[in-house]
Design a protein around this motif. Structure first.
Motif, PDB file in Angstrom:
ATOM      1  N   THR A   7       0.760  -1.214   0.013  1.00  0.00           N
ATOM      2  CA  THR A   7       0.040  -0.045   0.028  1.00  0.00           C
ATOM      3  C   THR A   7       0.882   1.246  -0.116  1.00  0.00           C
ATOM      4  N   THR A   8       1.976   1.054   0.828  1.00  0.00           N
ATOM      5  CA  THR A   8       2.899   2.502   1.009  1.00  0.00           C
ATOM      6  C   THR A   8       3.440   2.570  -0.706  1.00  0.00           C
ATOM      7  N   THR A   9       3.818   1.322  -1.243  1.00  0.00           N
ATOM      8  CA  THR A   9       4.461   1.651  -2.725  1.00  0.00           C
ATOM      9  C   THR A   9       3.683   2.054  -3.541  1.00  0.00           C
ATOM     10  N   CYS A  10       2.299   1.641  -3.282  1.00  0.00           N
ATOM     11  CA  CYS A  10       1.343   2.087  -4.123  1.00  0.00           C
ATOM     12  C   CYS A  10       1.105   3.640  -3.965  1.00  0.00           C
ATOM     13  N   ILE A  11       0.936   3.896  -2.923  1.00  0.00           N
ATOM     14  CA  ILE A  11       0.574   5.456  -2.461  1.00  0.00           C
ATOM     15  C   ILE A  11       1.796   6.325  -3.065  1.00  0.00           C
ATOM     16  N   ILE A  12       2.928   6.066  -2.787  1.00  0.00           N
ATOM     17  CA  ILE A  12       4.155   6.814  -3.226  1.00  0.00           C
ATOM     18  C   ILE A  12       4.033   6.778  -4.908  1.00  0.00           C
ATOM     19  N   SER A  13       3.869   5.559  -5.442  1.00  0.00           N
ATOM     20  CA  SER A  13       3.763   5.482  -7.062  1.00  0.00           C
ATOM     21  C   SER A  13       2.650   6.458  -7.421  1.00  0.00           C
ATOM     22  N   LEU A  14       1.534   6.739  -6.683  1.00  0.00           N
ATOM     23  CA  LEU A  14       0.409   7.484  -7.247  1.00  0.00           C
ATOM     24  C   LEU A  14       0.984   8.704  -7.182  1.00  0.00           C
ATOM     25  N   VAL A  15       1.411   9.109  -5.878  1.00  0.00           N
ATOM     26  CA  VAL A  15       1.850  10.509  -5.718  1.00  0.00           C
ATOM     27  C   VAL A  15       3.012  10.930  -6.993  1.00  0.00           C
ATOM     28  N   LEU A  16       3.991  10.018  -7.089  1.00  0.00           N
ATOM     29  CA  LEU A  16       4.861  10.362  -8.184  1.00  0.00           C
ATOM     30  C   LEU A  16       4.250  10.393  -9.689  1.00  0.00           C
ATOM     31  N   LEU A  17       3.216   9.558  -9.930  1.00  0.00           N
ATOM     32  CA  LEU A  17       2.653   9.444 -11.139  1.00  0.00           C
ATOM     33  C   LEU A  17       1.774  10.905 -11.215  1.00  0.00           C
ATOM     34  N   PHE A  18       1.172  11.295 -10.016  1.00  0.00           N
ATOM     35  CA  PHE A  18       0.477  12.549 -10.074  1.00  0.00           C
ATOM     36  C   PHE A  18       1.371  13.736 -10.256  1.00  0.00           C
ATOM     37  N   GLY A  19       2.502  13.574  -9.733  1.00  0.00           N
ATOM     38  CA  GLY A  19       3.636  14.877  -9.728  1.00  0.00           C
ATOM     39  C   GLY A  19       4.372  14.736 -11.261  1.00  0.00           C
ATOM     40  N   THR A  20       4.235  13.671 -11.803  1.00  0.00           N
ATOM     41  CA  THR A  20       4.829  13.422 -13.130  1.00  0.00           C
ATOM     42  C   THR A  20       3.990  13.970 -14.109  1.00  0.00           C
ATOM     43  N   LEU A  21       2.739  13.664 -14.105  1.00  0.00           N
ATOM     44  CA  LEU A  21       1.634  14.024 -14.993  1.00  0.00           C
ATOM     45  C   LEU A  21       1.351  15.797 -14.710  1.00  0.00           C
ATOM     46  N   CYS A  22       1.476  16.341 -13.758  1.00  0.00           N
ATOM     47  CA  CYS A  22       1.516  17.745 -13.516  1.00  0.00           C
ATOM     48  C   CYS A  22       2.561  18.398 -13.961  1.00  0.00           C
ATOM     49  N   ALA A  23       4.008  17.647 -13.917  1.00  0.00           N
ATOM     50  CA  ALA A  23       5.092  18.503 -14.732  1.00  0.00           C
ATOM     51  C   ALA A  23       4.944  18.310 -16.020  1.00  0.00           C
ATOM     52  N   CYS A  24       4.426  17.049 -16.442  1.00  0.00           N
ATOM     53  CA  CYS A  24       4.095  16.856 -18.004  1.00  0.00           C
ATOM     54  C   CYS A  24       3.177  17.967 -18.522  1.00  0.00           C
ATOM     55  N   GLY A  25       1.946  18.101 -17.805  1.00  0.00           N
ATOM     56  CA  GLY A  25       0.962  18.976 -17.972  1.00  0.00           C
ATOM     57  C   GLY A  25       1.620  20.517 -18.357  1.00  0.00           C
ATOM     58  N   PHE A  26       2.540  20.799 -17.141  1.00  0.00           N
ATOM     59  CA  PHE A  26       3.003  22.142 -17.113  1.00  0.00           C
ATOM     60  C   PHE A  26       4.075  22.390 -18.542  1.00  0.00           C
ATOM     61  N   LEU A  27       4.830  21.378 -18.504  1.00  0.00           N
ATOM     62  CA  LEU A  27       5.746  21.456 -19.853  1.00  0.00           C
ATOM     63  C   LEU A  27       5.039  21.760 -20.911  1.00  0.00           C
ATOM     64  N   TRP A  28       3.937  20.769 -21.139  1.00  0.00           N
ATOM     65  CA  TRP A  28       3.022  20.826 -22.265  1.00  0.00           C
ATOM     66  C   TRP A  28       2.655  22.409 -22.622  1.00  0.00           C
ATOM     67  N   TRP A  29       1.947  22.964 -21.527  1.00  0.00           N
ATOM     68  CA  TRP A  29       1.606  24.311 -21.452  1.00  0.00           C
ATOM     69  C   TRP A  29       2.541  25.238 -21.867  1.00  0.00           C
ATOM     70  N   TYR A  30       3.716  25.287 -21.448  1.00  0.00           N
ATOM     71  CA  TYR A  30       4.840  26.042 -21.511  1.00  0.00           C
ATOM     72  C   TYR A  30       5.436  26.007 -22.979  1.00  0.00           C
ATOM     73  N   VAL A  31       5.699  24.795 -23.312  1.00  0.00           N
ATOM     74  CA  VAL A  31       5.802  24.502 -24.720  1.00  0.00           C
ATOM     75  C   VAL A  31       5.008  25.221 -25.625  1.00  0.00           C
ATOM     76  N   GLY A  32       3.731  25.058 -25.441  1.00  0.00           N
ATOM     77  CA  GLY A  32       2.615  25.741 -26.324  1.00  0.00           C
ATOM     78  C   GLY A  32       2.775  27.186 -26.105  1.00  0.00           C
ATOM     79  N   VAL A  33       2.986  27.551 -25.013  1.00  0.00           N
ATOM     80  CA  VAL A  33       3.220  29.294 -24.832  1.00  0.00           C
ATOM     81  C   VAL A  33       4.305  29.792 -25.592  1.00  0.00           C
ATOM     82  N   THR A  34       5.282  29.120 -25.195  1.00  0.00           N
ATOM     83  CA  THR A  34       6.554  29.734 -25.871  1.00  0.00           C
ATOM     84  C   THR A  34       6.817  29.392 -27.423  1.00  0.00           C
ATOM     85  N   GLY A  35       6.009  28.317 -27.807  1.00  0.00           N
ATOM     86  CA  GLY A  35       6.048  28.215 -29.328  1.00  0.00           C
ATOM     87  C   GLY A  35       5.182  29.016 -30.168  1.00  0.00           C
ATOM     88  N   THR A  36       4.143  29.616 -29.436  1.00  0.00           N
ATOM     89  CA  THR A  36       3.254  30.732 -30.103  1.00  0.00           C
ATOM     90  C   THR A  36       4.001  31.666 -29.982  1.00  0.00           C
TER      91      THR A  36
END
Length: 179
Positions: A7-36
């Protein structure tokens, strides 16, 4: 209550997954803004290059046509100085031909094109018939863009010498560059 290791490993994995998804979303947005922004900057650079190229072409055309434009400008009166030049030219020609010349009217007519006006000039010429005819021919061949719009001629004979005399009134329209 104790949490199992899975359960601990699963929770840590979910937190890391959520963090990674947030980072990817931010990078996606940043690349779009700077690309424009980059696309806009590239378009601005291309527009400037086009303007510079066109300016270079126009400057070349200006240099190539300078002589022709100067010649064309010489055929149009330029402001008050041009009117004085015209009157001087006509007075000098009248004196050379031996006719009496008087200016009856000198008026600027405003045209729709604000760059040009029309100078309306009325000359009265008196003298020997042949000389007055030469003066009238001069009016028709002035080195300016002009035309004789009205001409009145009265012929008579000098009672003392028997010479044919002519009394004429010519109205001319001459192009005038507005100042």
């Amino acid at each position: 209550m104790r949490i199992s290791r899975t359960t601990t490993t699963c929770i840590i994995s979910l937190v890391l997954l959520f963090g990674t998804l947030c980072a990817c979303g931010f990078l996606w947005w940043y690349v779009g803004v700077t690309g424009t922004a980059l696309k806009d900057d590239m378009q601005t650079v291309q527009d400037r290059e086009i303007l510079d190229r066109e300016r270079f072409i126009l400057e070349g055309m200006l240099e190539e046509t300078a002589k022709e434009r100067a010649e064309l400008t010489s055929h149009v009166l330029q402001g008050d100085d041009g009117a004085v030049e015209l009157l001087s030219l006509v007075d000098e020609a009248a004196a050379d031909l031996g006719v009496v010349l008087s200016t009856r009217k000198l008026e600027v007519i405003q045209e729709k094109d604000e760059r040009f006006n029309t100078l309306e000039v009325s000359f009265k010429t008196v003298g020997e018939e042949s000389r007055v005819q030469k003066m009238l021919q001069l009016f028709e061949s002035l080195p300016y863009r002009s035309q004789v719009i009205d001409l009145q001629v009265i012929r008579s004979t000098d009672k003392e010498t028997g010479q044919p005399l002519m009394d004429s009134t010519a109205v001319l329209h001459v192009s005038l560059i507005s100042e």
